[in-house]
Design an enzyme around this catalytic site. Structure first.
Site, PDB file in Angstrom:
ATOM      1  N   ALA A  11       0.809  -1.220   0.000  1.00 33.17           N
ATOM      2  CA  ALA A  11       0.000   0.000   0.000  1.00 33.17           C
ATOM      3  C   ALA A  11       0.847   1.276   0.000  1.00 33.17           C
ATOM      4  O   ALA A  11       0.401   2.316  -0.487  1.00 33.17           O
ATOM      5  CB  ALA A  11      -0.913  -0.012   1.214  1.00 33.17           C
ATOM      6  N   HIS A 108      -3.614 -10.102  -3.749  1.00 36.94           N
ATOM      7  CA  HIS A 108      -4.808  -9.885  -2.930  1.00 36.94           C
ATOM      8  C   HIS A 108      -6.022  -9.489  -3.757  1.00 36.94           C
ATOM      9  O   HIS A 108      -6.974  -8.919  -3.224  1.00 36.94           O
ATOM     10  CB  HIS A 108      -4.515  -8.838  -1.851  1.00 36.94           C
ATOM     11  N   CYS A 144     -27.704 -16.158  -8.336  1.00 33.83           N
ATOM     12  CA  CYS A 144     -28.126 -17.086  -7.269  1.00 33.83           C
ATOM     13  C   CYS A 144     -28.649 -16.395  -6.015  1.00 33.83           C
ATOM     14  O   CYS A 144     -29.039 -17.057  -5.065  1.00 33.83           O
ATOM     15  CB  CYS A 144     -26.971 -18.025  -6.903  1.00 33.83           C
ATOM     16  N   THR A 182       5.726  -1.781   1.800  1.00 32.68           N
ATOM     17  CA  THR A 182       4.947  -2.792   2.527  1.00 32.68           C
ATOM     18  C   THR A 182       5.517  -2.981   3.922  1.00 32.68           C
ATOM     19  O   THR A 182       6.740  -3.031   4.090  1.00 32.68           O
ATOM     20  CB  THR A 182       4.884  -4.144   1.762  1.00 32.68           C
ATOM     21  N   SER A 183       4.621  -3.093   4.903  1.00 28.87           N
ATOM     22  CA  SER A 183       5.059  -3.302   6.286  1.00 28.87           C
ATOM     23  C   SER A 183       5.534  -4.740   6.484  1.00 28.87           C
ATOM     24  O   SER A 183       6.054  -5.084   7.532  1.00 28.87           O
ATOM     25  CB  SER A 183       3.913  -2.988   7.252  1.00 28.87           C
ATOM     26  N   ASN A 207      11.018   1.230   2.438  1.00 30.20           N
ATOM     27  CA  ASN A 207       9.830   1.436   3.270  1.00 30.20           C
ATOM     28  C   ASN A 207      10.134   2.466   4.357  1.00 30.20           C
ATOM     29  O   ASN A 207      11.193   2.421   4.979  1.00 30.20           O
ATOM     30  CB  ASN A 207       9.386   0.114   3.918  1.00 30.20           C
ATOM     31  N   ILE A 225       9.001   6.740  -1.472  1.00 32.03           N
ATOM     32  CA  ILE A 225       9.156   5.850  -2.626  1.00 32.03           C
ATOM     33  C   ILE A 225       9.227   6.606  -3.956  1.00 32.03           C
ATOM     34  O   ILE A 225      10.105   6.350  -4.781  1.00 32.03           O
ATOM     35  CB  ILE A 225       7.990   4.836  -2.647  1.00 32.03           C
TER      36      ILE A 225
HETATM   37  P1  NAD Z   1       0.703  -1.526   5.194  1.00 31.13           P
HETATM   38  O1  NAD Z   1      -0.328  -0.440   5.365  1.00 31.13           O
HETATM   39  O2  NAD Z   1       0.747  -2.587   6.209  1.00 31.13           O
HETATM   40  O3  NAD Z   1       2.162  -0.876   5.127  1.00 31.13           O
HETATM   41  C1  NAD Z   1       2.488   0.169   4.265  1.00 31.13           C
HETATM   42  C2  NAD Z   1       3.915   0.608   4.576  1.00 31.13           C
HETATM   43  O4  NAD Z   1       4.287   1.578   3.613  1.00 31.13           O
HETATM   44  C3  NAD Z   1       4.051   1.267   5.950  1.00 31.13           C
HETATM   45  O5  NAD Z   1       5.067   0.597   6.671  1.00 31.13           O
HETATM   46  C4  NAD Z   1       4.437   2.708   5.642  1.00 31.13           C
HETATM   47  O6  NAD Z   1       5.394   3.227   6.533  1.00 31.13           O
HETATM   48  C5  NAD Z   1       5.034   2.597   4.251  1.00 31.13           C
HETATM   49  N1  NAD Z   1       4.858   3.790   3.423  1.00 31.13           N
HETATM   50  C6  NAD Z   1       3.704   4.473   3.202  1.00 31.13           C
HETATM   51  N2  NAD Z   1       3.895   5.462   2.320  1.00 31.13           N
HETATM   52  C7  NAD Z   1       5.219   5.442   2.000  1.00 31.13           C
HETATM   53  C8  NAD Z   1       6.023   6.216   1.125  1.00 31.13           C
HETATM   54  N3  NAD Z   1       5.514   7.208   0.393  1.00 31.13           N
HETATM   55  N4  NAD Z   1       7.358   5.920   1.042  1.00 31.13           N
HETATM   56  C9  NAD Z   1       7.885   4.908   1.777  1.00 31.13           C
HETATM   57  N5  NAD Z   1       7.162   4.116   2.587  1.00 31.13           N
HETATM   58  C10 NAD Z   1       5.839   4.381   2.706  1.00 31.13           C
HETATM   59  O7  NAD Z   1       0.495  -2.107   3.716  1.00 31.13           O
HETATM   60  P2  NAD Z   1       0.791  -3.564   3.126  1.00 31.13           P
HETATM   61  O8  NAD Z   1       2.060  -4.094   3.679  1.00 31.13           O
HETATM   62  O9  NAD Z   1       0.591  -3.447   1.673  1.00 31.13           O
HETATM   63  O10 NAD Z   1      -0.345  -4.510   3.710  1.00 31.13           O
HETATM   64  C11 NAD Z   1      -1.651  -4.062   3.840  1.00 31.13           C
HETATM   65  C12 NAD Z   1      -2.736  -4.757   3.031  1.00 31.13           C
HETATM   66  O11 NAD Z   1      -3.573  -3.680   2.710  1.00 31.13           O
HETATM   67  C13 NAD Z   1      -2.398  -5.383   1.728  1.00 31.13           C
HETATM   68  O12 NAD Z   1      -3.017  -6.608   1.729  1.00 31.13           O
HETATM   69  C14 NAD Z   1      -3.083  -4.531   0.656  1.00 31.13           C
HETATM   70  O13 NAD Z   1      -3.859  -5.377  -0.170  1.00 31.13           O
HETATM   71  C15 NAD Z   1      -4.072  -3.686   1.398  1.00 31.13           C
HETATM   72  N6  NAD Z   1      -4.175  -2.274   0.990  1.00 31.13           N
HETATM   73  C16 NAD Z   1      -4.062  -1.917  -0.317  1.00 31.13           C
HETATM   74  C17 NAD Z   1      -4.159  -0.591  -0.682  1.00 31.13           C
HETATM   75  C18 NAD Z   1      -4.032  -0.249  -2.127  1.00 31.13           C
HETATM   76  O14 NAD Z   1      -4.395  -1.060  -2.988  1.00 31.13           O
HETATM   77  N7  NAD Z   1      -3.483   0.907  -2.451  1.00 31.13           N
HETATM   78  C19 NAD Z   1      -4.351   0.412   0.280  1.00 31.13           C
HETATM   79  C20 NAD Z   1      -4.480   0.009   1.629  1.00 31.13           C
HETATM   80  C21 NAD Z   1      -4.368  -1.336   1.968  1.00 31.13           C
END
Ligand code: NAD
Length: 235
Positions: A11, A108, A144, A182-183, A207, A225
């Site tokens: 995300a 996902h 259905c 991603t976390s 990250n 990023i």
């Molecule tokens: P997460 O929310 O757990 O982690 C996101 C990480 O990204 C965080 O650690 C944060 O510090 C970091 N981050 C955020 N913006 C940043 C940037 N600009 N530069 C550097 N780092 C940055 O997300 P995840 O690990 O993807 O897991 C969450 C779940 O949520 C996934 O399954 C996903 O499908 C879903 N999700 C998807 C979306 C989307 O499609 N955009 C949005 C929210 C959640």
């Protein structure tokens, strides 16, 4: 030279496009921990009121108006340059494809599809949202009568086995594995980073916050990023 880079995004790559993540400082769940219950299959099935709220959330999702950012574009360029073994994403927002990425392994699922939890019929999100806008608060399956849900993986739902296998193969078959935005806390997606590193790949984590896999990484980059990825991947 064969493509040697496998990338896993989360995300965090889409926050600069205006789509909040879940666990970052401005994350949806950081601000409202109770919002997590909407993403659990069992709750979704059991609670019609939660489904009504979920459809309203889908309607208002930031993905419909968001544009890909420099991070998404840098990954599309990497594929174009023939250096990308695979782009695996946990995201459901479709921004990689809109940036020009042709092959995306969507671990996902996708916000653009809808699935019937009863008969498995697959339809378009735009059709379901049109029904919601026309007044159906929790539109049932037209075949259905079953419960419809966005074609995304909720907690309590298994990943598509074939999709996961493709991701695992790509993690095992790369020289460098990037984990971006991603976390690394959601399994089995996060485990791909470990799989790659244990198999000898160079793990690079981009990250903003620490992850449980930082110790395995050859390089950890904490910059935004969209600012670092274009230069990082250009080399
Ligand atoms: P997460 O929310 O757990 O982690 C996101 C990480 O990204 C965080 O650690 C944060 O510090 C970091 N981050 C955020 N913006 C940043 C940037 N600009 N530069 C550097 N780092 C940055 O997300 P995840 O690990 O993807 O897991 C969450 C779940 O949520 C996934 O399954 C996903 O499908 C879903 N999700 C998807 C979306 C989307 O499609 N955009 C949005 C929210 C959640």
């Amino acid at each position: 030279m064969s493509p040697s880079i496998t990338v896993l995004t989360g995300a965090g790559i889409s926050t600069e496009s205006g789509i909040p993540d879940f666990r970052g400082p401005n994350g949806v769940w950081t601000k409202d921990p109770a919002a997590q219950q909407m993403f659990t299959l069992q709750n979704y099935v059991a609670d019609p009121e939660l489904r009504r709220r979920s459809w309203q959330n889908r309607r208002a999702h930031a993905a419909w108006t968001a544009e890909p950012n420099a991070g998404h574009l840098a990954l599309a360029d990497l594929e174009l340059a023939g250096r990308l073994r695979a782009l695996i994403t946990q995201n459901i927002d479709g921004l990689h494809q809109r940036a020009g990425s042709q092959e995306v392994i969507e671990l996902h699922g996708t916000l653009y599809g809808v699935e019937c939890l009863g008969c498995g019929d697959r339809t378009e999100m735009s059709d379901a949202l049109a029904r919601v806008e026309a007044g159906e608060q929790d539109p049932p399956c037209l075949l259905c009568g079953g419960i419809l849900k966005s074609a995304t993986i909720s907690f309590g739902q298994n990943l598509d086995t074939a999709v996961l296998r493709r991701a695992q193969s790509a993690a095992l078959d790369c020289v460098t594995f990037f984990a971006i935005g991603t976390s690394l806390t959601v399994q089995p997606a996060a485990g791909l980073a470990r799989l790659a590193a244990r198999n000898g790949a160079r793990l690079v984590i981009v990250n903003a916050e620490p992850t449980p896999y930082d110790d395995l990484a050859e390089r950890v980059i904490r910059e935004p990023i969209g600012q670092v990825l274009p230069a990082l991947l250009a080399g």
